[in-house]
Design a protein around this motif. Sequence first.
Motif, PDB file in Angstrom:
ATOM      1  N   SER A  84     -86.387  28.046  -8.707  1.00  0.00           N
ATOM      2  CA  SER A  84     -85.917  26.822  -9.364  1.00  0.00           C
ATOM      3  C   SER A  84     -84.456  26.541  -9.017  1.00  0.00           C
ATOM      4  O   SER A  84     -84.060  25.386  -8.868  1.00  0.00           O
ATOM      5  N   MET A  85     -83.670  27.592  -8.859  1.00  0.00           N
ATOM      6  CA  MET A  85     -82.265  27.390  -8.498  1.00  0.00           C
ATOM      7  C   MET A  85     -82.109  27.012  -7.027  1.00  0.00           C
ATOM      8  O   MET A  85     -81.226  26.232  -6.676  1.00  0.00           O
ATOM      9  N   ALA A  86     -82.992  27.513  -6.169  1.00  0.00           N
ATOM     10  CA  ALA A  86     -82.984  27.080  -4.769  1.00  0.00           C
ATOM     11  C   ALA A  86     -83.336  25.599  -4.693  1.00  0.00           C
ATOM     12  O   ALA A  86     -82.692  24.827  -3.975  1.00  0.00           O
ATOM     13  N   TYR A  87     -84.340  25.196  -5.458  1.00  0.00           N
ATOM     14  CA  TYR A  87     -84.722  23.788  -5.517  1.00  0.00           C
ATOM     15  C   TYR A  87     -83.548  22.945  -6.022  1.00  0.00           C
ATOM     16  O   TYR A  87     -83.246  21.885  -5.457  1.00  0.00           O
ATOM     17  N   GLU A 106     -72.186  25.935  -6.582  1.00  0.00           N
ATOM     18  CA  GLU A 106     -71.936  27.388  -6.589  1.00  0.00           C
ATOM     19  C   GLU A 106     -72.790  28.109  -7.621  1.00  0.00           C
ATOM     20  O   GLU A 106     -73.332  29.175  -7.350  1.00  0.00           O
ATOM     21  N   LEU A 107     -72.900  27.546  -8.822  1.00  0.00           N
ATOM     22  CA  LEU A 107     -73.660  28.209  -9.883  1.00  0.00           C
ATOM     23  C   LEU A 107     -75.143  28.313  -9.518  1.00  0.00           C
ATOM     24  O   LEU A 107     -75.767  29.360  -9.735  1.00  0.00           O
ATOM     25  N   SER A 108     -75.688  27.273  -8.921  1.00  0.00           N
ATOM     26  CA  SER A 108     -77.089  27.320  -8.498  1.00  0.00           C
ATOM     27  C   SER A 108     -77.303  28.399  -7.440  1.00  0.00           C
ATOM     28  O   SER A 108     -78.291  29.139  -7.491  1.00  0.00           O
ATOM     29  N   TRP A 113     -79.446  33.767  -5.948  1.00  0.00           N
ATOM     30  CA  TRP A 113     -79.354  35.081  -5.314  1.00  0.00           C
ATOM     31  C   TRP A 113     -79.372  36.215  -6.331  1.00  0.00           C
ATOM     32  O   TRP A 113     -79.909  37.292  -6.051  1.00  0.00           O
ATOM     33  N   ALA A 114     -78.818  36.010  -7.520  1.00  0.00           N
ATOM     34  CA  ALA A 114     -78.862  37.049  -8.560  1.00  0.00           C
ATOM     35  C   ALA A 114     -80.306  37.314  -8.973  1.00  0.00           C
ATOM     36  O   ALA A 114     -80.736  38.472  -9.081  1.00  0.00           O
TER      37      ALA A 114
END
Length: 151
Positions: A84-87, A106-108, A113-114
Amino acid sequence: MSARLNSAQPYVIGLFRIVVGLLFAVHGAASLFGVLGGAAGTEGGTIPSGTWPGWYAAVIQLVAGGLVLLGLGTRGAALIASGSMAYAYFDVHQQAALWPIQNGGELSVLYCWAFFLLVFTGSGALGLDRLFTRSAVVTRKPAGEQAPIAA
């Protein structure tokens, strides 16, 4: 020294998982319920139900973040959260500029990656995953002992 660091690794991964999961879940709760400042730029501090993609992203953040926080289904929840964060990065942020520092993504990227790391490390120590996998493990007898014979 490295042996001591290696022995602490499951606990550090567990703490990392707890912090990342908590922050992600709080972000989702803020967007859905308007707590802790609510969603920026929305009326009343919440995202209207069913709004694509923001509301669905907030649900993923709340649920996946909560599961990761608890260490319950960590790998699956982390995979969904990472995706979802890659999207979010490629659909929302990268349209503005190439680099995360330029497009506010940056936060996404960090969350992506985390969570991707947690897919491979698992929950570490202090997670509920360990309780369920431990009870499912069958205890085996050492090689020299015989199992009792059923009558």
